[in-house]
Motif scaffolding. Structure first.
Motif, PDB file in Angstrom:
ATOM      1  N   PHE A  28       0.865  -1.175   0.000  1.00  0.00           N
ATOM      2  CA  PHE A  28       0.000   0.000   0.000  1.00  0.00           C
ATOM      3  C   PHE A  28       0.903   1.227   0.000  1.00  0.00           C
ATOM      4  O   PHE A  28       1.690   1.418   0.937  1.00  0.00           O
ATOM      5  CB  PHE A  28      -0.885   0.032   1.248  1.00  0.00           C
ATOM      6  CG  PHE A  28      -1.782  -1.175   1.392  1.00  0.00           C
ATOM      7  CD1 PHE A  28      -2.892  -1.343   0.578  1.00  0.00           C
ATOM      8  CD2 PHE A  28      -1.521  -2.145   2.358  1.00  0.00           C
ATOM      9  CE1 PHE A  28      -3.718  -2.442   0.716  1.00  0.00           C
ATOM     10  CE2 PHE A  28      -2.341  -3.248   2.503  1.00  0.00           C
ATOM     11  CZ  PHE A  28      -3.442  -3.404   1.675  1.00  0.00           C
ATOM     12  N   LYS A  36      -3.033   4.028   4.285  1.00  0.00           N
ATOM     13  CA  LYS A  36      -2.177   2.839   4.138  1.00  0.00           C
ATOM     14  C   LYS A  36      -2.166   2.006   5.424  1.00  0.00           C
ATOM     15  O   LYS A  36      -2.402   0.799   5.401  1.00  0.00           O
ATOM     16  CB  LYS A  36      -0.735   3.261   3.793  1.00  0.00           C
ATOM     17  CG  LYS A  36      -0.603   4.132   2.568  1.00  0.00           C
ATOM     18  CD  LYS A  36       0.832   4.503   2.296  1.00  0.00           C
ATOM     19  CE  LYS A  36       1.512   5.215   3.435  1.00  0.00           C
ATOM     20  NZ  LYS A  36       0.889   6.528   3.759  1.00  0.00           N
ATOM     21  N   ASP A 307       4.518  -2.075   8.502  1.00  0.00           N
ATOM     22  CA  ASP A 307       4.018  -0.709   8.404  1.00  0.00           C
ATOM     23  C   ASP A 307       5.179   0.280   8.485  1.00  0.00           C
ATOM     24  O   ASP A 307       5.799   0.417   9.544  1.00  0.00           O
ATOM     25  CB  ASP A 307       3.016  -0.452   9.541  1.00  0.00           C
ATOM     26  CG  ASP A 307       2.425   0.947   9.486  1.00  0.00           C
ATOM     27  OD1 ASP A 307       2.337   1.508   8.373  1.00  0.00           O
ATOM     28  OD2 ASP A 307       2.054   1.471  10.549  1.00  0.00           O
ATOM     29  N   SER A 336       3.459  -1.159   3.885  1.00  0.00           N
ATOM     30  CA  SER A 336       2.994   0.207   3.622  1.00  0.00           C
ATOM     31  C   SER A 336       4.206   1.126   3.558  1.00  0.00           C
ATOM     32  O   SER A 336       5.174   0.946   4.292  1.00  0.00           O
ATOM     33  CB  SER A 336       2.024   0.685   4.715  1.00  0.00           C
ATOM     34  OG  SER A 336       2.719   1.003   5.897  1.00  0.00           O
TER      35      SER A 336
END
Length: 359
Positions: A28, A36, A307, A336
Motif C-alpha cells: 500500500f 495505508k 508498516d 505500507s
C-alpha cells in the motif's frame, strides 16, 4: 495461510473499498493520511478481533457513520475461512466465522496468526511494563488458548481483589477470610501464567538474538530478560507478605500483572543508550522472532504486516531485512510506505510475485 480479498465499509477513512491480494507481497503506497496503515489495521482487526492502533472500538468507525464492516476471505490449509467483523454504535462488536458468530470474541484468537511491525512498536521500549507484558501475552495467546483464558480469569479476580481492598479502606474494616479466597484464585490462575511465560522466553530469546544478529550484521550484543518476583518466591507468599502494603495502596501490588521484560544493548538499557536505528532493529528482531515462534507452534505461516518499516533505517539494515523475508520461511507479506519508488525497488529485490496498491 493467506488473505485472498478484503472489503471495507466505513472503516476509519474508507467509505467503501475492495482489495484482491497477491499470494506473496502486497504494498500500500501513497501520501501520509491516505489510509495505508488503516488498510493494514483492518487486516489485523480481522485476524485478532481488535485494532492494533486504536483500542477504542467505536473510534474505528468512519466519521458521521453508524457502523463499520470488515470482510475478508482467508485460505488456510486448503480451506477457506470467511471472516466478518462488524460494529454498530451502541452495540457489541460481532465477529462471524463462516457466517456463524462467536459467543466469545477471545475464541477467535489464534485461528489466523499474524504479526505486525509498526513505528508504534517503539512503545515497547519507551512505555511502561504493561506494554511489554501485552506483547508477551499476545505472542503466547496466539498459540495457547488456555493461556488467554487463564489471563482473562486472573484479571477478573485481580479487579475484584482491588475493589475489596478499596472497600476495606473506605469502610475502615478488614476481612482476612474473604481476601484469602481471592488470593487462592490469583494463585490458581497466575502460577500457570508465570510458568508459561518462563517456558516461552526460554524458547523465544535464542530466536530473538539470532534475528537481531542477522539484522545488525552481528556487531552488537543485545539481551532480553524476564523480570518477575515469582522467580524467587511463590505467588501466595508474595500476596500474604504484602498485605499491609496492599491495604495502604488499596490495590494488589504483587503478582504476574507486575512482571516486565528488560531490553538491553551491550548490557545497558536500549531505551537510554540505543540509537534510533538500533532501537528499530531491536523491535524488528522481536517481531521476526514472534513470527518464527508462532509459525512453529501453530504449524502454519502467519501473515506479516510491515508498516513503514523502511523509515529511519540505513540501506545496509534494509538489505538485511529484505534478505530475511526473501526465503521460503515467509508467506504472505503486506507493506505500507510513503515512497512508491522505494517500495518498488525493495520488492523487486525480493524474488516473489507482488501487487502495488496506490491509495
Amino acid at each position: 495461510m493467506l488473505l485472498k480479498n478484503l472489503s471495507l465499509i466505513n472503516y476509519k477513512n474508507f467509505e467503501a473499498k475492495d482489495f484482491d491480494f497477491d499470494a506473496k507481497i502486497n504494498c500500500f503506497v501513497g501520501a501520509n493520511g491516505i489510509g495505508k496503515t488503516n488498510a493494514l489495521d483492518a487486516i489485523y482487526h480481522l485476524s485478532l478481533g481488535k485494532s492494533y492502533f486504536n483500542p477504542v472500538a467505536t473510534q474505528n468507525i468512519r466519521h458521521e457513520s453508524d457502523f463499520f464492516v470488515i470482510d475478508g476471505t482467508f485460505e488456510k490449509e486448503d480451506r477457506e475461512e470467511k471472516i466478518v467483523c462488524s460494529l454498530k454504535r451502541g452495540a457489541k462488536k460481532i465477529i462471524k466465522r463462516n457466517a456463524k458468530a462467536y459467543e466469545r470474541l477471545s475464541d477467535h484468537i489464534g485461528l489466523l496468526p499474524l504479526v505486525i511491525i509498526s513505528p508504534s512498536d517503539r512503545d515497547l521500549i519507551i512505555e511502561g511494563s504493561d506494554t511489554r507484558r501485552k506483547f508477551m501475552d499476545g505472542v503466547i495467546s496466539q498459540s495457547d488458548k488456555g493461556y488467554l483464558q487463564s489471563l482473562i480469569k486472573y484479571n477478573k479476580v485481580l479487579s475484584q481483589r482491588n475493589s475489596l481492598l478499596k472497600y476495606f479502606a473506605v469502610n475502615q474494616t478488614f476481612d482476612a477470610t474473604t481476601l484469602s479466597v481471592y488470593n487462592e484464585q490469583l494463585v490458581e490462575y497466575g502460577t500457570p501464567i508465570f510458568e508459561k511465560r518462563v517456558a516461552f522466553l526460554e524458547a523465544f530469546i535464542p530466536i530473538f538474538k539470532e534475528q537481531y544478529a542477522v539484522i545488525s550484521g552481528g556487531n552488537e550484543n543485545v539481551s532480553l530478560n524476564y523480570e518477575s518476583k515469582l522467580i524467587d518466591s511463590d505467588l501466595l507468599s508474595l500476596l500474604e507478605k504484602n498485605i499491609d502494603r496492599d491495604k495502604a495502596l488499596q490495590y494488589t501490588s504483587v503478582g504476574i500483572h507486575k512482571d516486565d521484560l528488560s531490553f538491553k544493548i551491550t548490557d545497558y538499557p536500549i531505551k537510554k543508550f540505543g540509537s534510533q536505528g538500533q532501537q528499530k532493529s531491536f523491535l524488528i528482531a522481536l517481531k521476526f522472532a514472534q513470527f518464527h515462534f508462532i509459525k512453529e507452534l501453530a504449524q502454519t505461516t502467519p501473515i506479516l504486516l510491515l508498516d513503514d518499516i523502511f523509515d529511519k533505517l540505513d540501506e545496509n539494515r534494509v538489505a538485511q531485512i529484505i534478505a530475511l523475508v526473501d526465503n521460503e520461511n515467509f508467506g504472505q507479506i503486506f507493506i505500507s510506505d510513503t515512497h512508491p519508488e522505494r517500495t518498488e525497488n525493495v520488492v523487486k529485490n525480493i524474488h516473489q510475485s507482488y501487487k502495488i496498491f496506490k491509495l
